[in-house]
Design a protein around this motif. Structure first.
Motif, PDB file in Angstrom:
ATOM      1  N   MET A  71       0.693  -1.237   0.209  1.00  0.00           N
ATOM      2  CA  MET A  71      -0.104  -0.088  -0.047  1.00  0.00           C
ATOM      3  C   MET A  71       0.989   1.034   0.054  1.00  0.00           C
ATOM      4  O   MET A  71       1.942   1.429   0.836  1.00  0.00           O
ATOM      5  N   ALA A  72       0.880   2.120  -0.683  1.00  0.00           N
ATOM      6  CA  ALA A  72       1.405   3.268  -1.130  1.00  0.00           C
ATOM      7  C   ALA A  72       0.846   4.386  -0.203  1.00  0.00           C
ATOM      8  O   ALA A  72      -0.238   4.592  -0.189  1.00  0.00           O
ATOM      9  N   ARG A  73       1.558   5.218   0.594  1.00  0.00           N
ATOM     10  CA  ARG A  73       1.199   6.333   1.438  1.00  0.00           C
ATOM     11  C   ARG A  73       0.183   5.900   2.519  1.00  0.00           C
ATOM     12  O   ARG A  73      -0.631   6.486   2.773  1.00  0.00           O
ATOM     13  N   THR A  85      -2.340   0.840   7.810  1.00  0.00           N
ATOM     14  CA  THR A  85      -3.668   1.580   7.951  1.00  0.00           C
ATOM     15  C   THR A  85      -3.943   2.561   6.772  1.00  0.00           C
ATOM     16  O   THR A  85      -3.029   3.274   6.406  1.00  0.00           O
ATOM     17  N   ALA A  86      -4.881   2.330   5.768  1.00  0.00           N
ATOM     18  CA  ALA A  86      -5.132   3.283   4.525  1.00  0.00           C
ATOM     19  C   ALA A  86      -5.627   4.698   5.004  1.00  0.00           C
ATOM     20  O   ALA A  86      -6.326   4.705   6.107  1.00  0.00           O
ATOM     21  N   THR A  87      -5.363   5.565   4.585  1.00  0.00           N
ATOM     22  CA  THR A  87      -5.447   6.867   4.589  1.00  0.00           C
ATOM     23  C   THR A  87      -6.074   7.507   3.334  1.00  0.00           C
ATOM     24  O   THR A  87      -6.356   6.692   2.463  1.00  0.00           O
ATOM     25  N   GLY A  88      -6.683   8.705   3.593  1.00  0.00           N
ATOM     26  CA  GLY A  88      -7.274   9.282   2.084  1.00  0.00           C
ATOM     27  C   GLY A  88      -6.058   9.274   0.967  1.00  0.00           C
ATOM     28  O   GLY A  88      -6.574   9.349  -0.108  1.00  0.00           O
ATOM     29  N   ASP A  89      -4.901   9.166   1.206  1.00  0.00           N
ATOM     30  CA  ASP A  89      -3.878   9.295   0.162  1.00  0.00           C
ATOM     31  C   ASP A  89      -3.511   7.802  -0.120  1.00  0.00           C
ATOM     32  O   ASP A  89      -2.428   7.895  -1.024  1.00  0.00           O
ATOM     33  N   THR A  90      -4.065   6.867   0.485  1.00  0.00           N
ATOM     34  CA  THR A  90      -3.209   5.525   0.319  1.00  0.00           C
ATOM     35  C   THR A  90      -3.871   5.116  -1.090  1.00  0.00           C
ATOM     36  O   THR A  90      -5.057   5.189  -1.495  1.00  0.00           O
ATOM     37  N   THR A  91      -2.924   4.383  -1.875  1.00  0.00           N
ATOM     38  CA  THR A  91      -3.276   3.676  -3.084  1.00  0.00           C
ATOM     39  C   THR A  91      -2.851   2.191  -2.930  1.00  0.00           C
ATOM     40  O   THR A  91      -2.014   1.669  -2.060  1.00  0.00           O
ATOM     41  N   GLU A  92      -3.561   1.450  -3.752  1.00  0.00           N
ATOM     42  CA  GLU A  92      -3.261  -0.101  -3.630  1.00  0.00           C
ATOM     43  C   GLU A  92      -3.056  -0.378  -5.091  1.00  0.00           C
ATOM     44  O   GLU A  92      -3.510  -0.212  -5.880  1.00  0.00           O
ATOM     45  N   LEU A  93      -1.911  -1.287  -5.316  1.00  0.00           N
ATOM     46  CA  LEU A  93      -1.616  -2.127  -6.419  1.00  0.00           C
ATOM     47  C   LEU A  93      -2.514  -3.325  -6.622  1.00  0.00           C
ATOM     48  O   LEU A  93      -2.640  -4.128  -5.811  1.00  0.00           O
ATOM     49  N   ASP A  94      -3.337  -3.356  -7.650  1.00  0.00           N
ATOM     50  CA  ASP A  94      -4.031  -4.470  -8.214  1.00  0.00           C
ATOM     51  C   ASP A  94      -2.807  -5.636  -8.775  1.00  0.00           C
ATOM     52  O   ASP A  94      -2.183  -5.587  -9.792  1.00  0.00           O
ATOM     53  N   VAL A 115      -3.254  -8.412 -10.075  1.00  0.00           N
ATOM     54  CA  VAL A 115      -3.531  -9.013 -11.259  1.00  0.00           C
ATOM     55  C   VAL A 115      -3.267  -8.292 -12.690  1.00  0.00           C
ATOM     56  O   VAL A 115      -2.517  -8.683 -13.501  1.00  0.00           O
ATOM     57  N   SER A 116      -3.697  -6.978 -12.359  1.00  0.00           N
ATOM     58  CA  SER A 116      -3.710  -6.073 -13.615  1.00  0.00           C
ATOM     59  C   SER A 116      -2.387  -5.181 -13.294  1.00  0.00           C
ATOM     60  O   SER A 116      -2.174  -4.591 -14.534  1.00  0.00           O
ATOM     61  N   GLY A 117      -1.947  -5.167 -12.421  1.00  0.00           N
ATOM     62  CA  GLY A 117      -0.789  -4.074 -12.224  1.00  0.00           C
ATOM     63  C   GLY A 117      -1.318  -2.456 -11.897  1.00  0.00           C
ATOM     64  O   GLY A 117      -0.358  -1.473 -11.776  1.00  0.00           O
ATOM     65  N   ALA A 118      -2.582  -2.326 -11.850  1.00  0.00           N
ATOM     66  CA  ALA A 118      -3.256  -0.912 -11.920  1.00  0.00           C
ATOM     67  C   ALA A 118      -3.058  -0.786 -10.325  1.00  0.00           C
ATOM     68  O   ALA A 118      -3.283  -1.523  -9.677  1.00  0.00           O
ATOM     69  N   ARG A 119      -3.272   0.777 -10.189  1.00  0.00           N
ATOM     70  CA  ARG A 119      -3.240   1.417  -8.879  1.00  0.00           C
ATOM     71  C   ARG A 119      -4.547   1.907  -8.635  1.00  0.00           C
ATOM     72  O   ARG A 119      -5.410   2.358  -9.707  1.00  0.00           O
TER      73      ARG A 119
END
Length: 64
Positions: free
Chosen positions: A1-3, A49-58, A60-64
């Motif tokens: 999880m980024a950020r 913990t995810a915040t409002g700025d958090t992104t996740e990497l899929d 399977v597809s590699g999409a955020r």
């Protein structure tokens, strides 16, 4: 999880303590570094913990 918010808790009598020992935010790649004075044979929990700025990497597809 980024950020994401990353926290470390020590375990006391089978449960995480209420206050984290240390915390940080992961970078845009999801990497993070934490430094604290750990004790041998002391269990710890790392909580992300995810915040409002958090992104996740899929994964399977590699999409955020």
């Amino acid at each position: 999880m980024a950020r994401a918010k990353i926290e470390v808790y020590s375990i006391t009598q089978g449960s995480p303590d209420k206050q984290p020992l240390v915390s940080t935010v992961s970078d845009d790649s999801g990497d993070y570094t934490l430094s604290f004075a750990g004790l041998p044979n002391q269990p710890y929990v790392i909580k992300a913990t995810a915040t409002g700025d958090t992104t996740e990497l899929d994964e399977v597809s590699g999409a955020r």
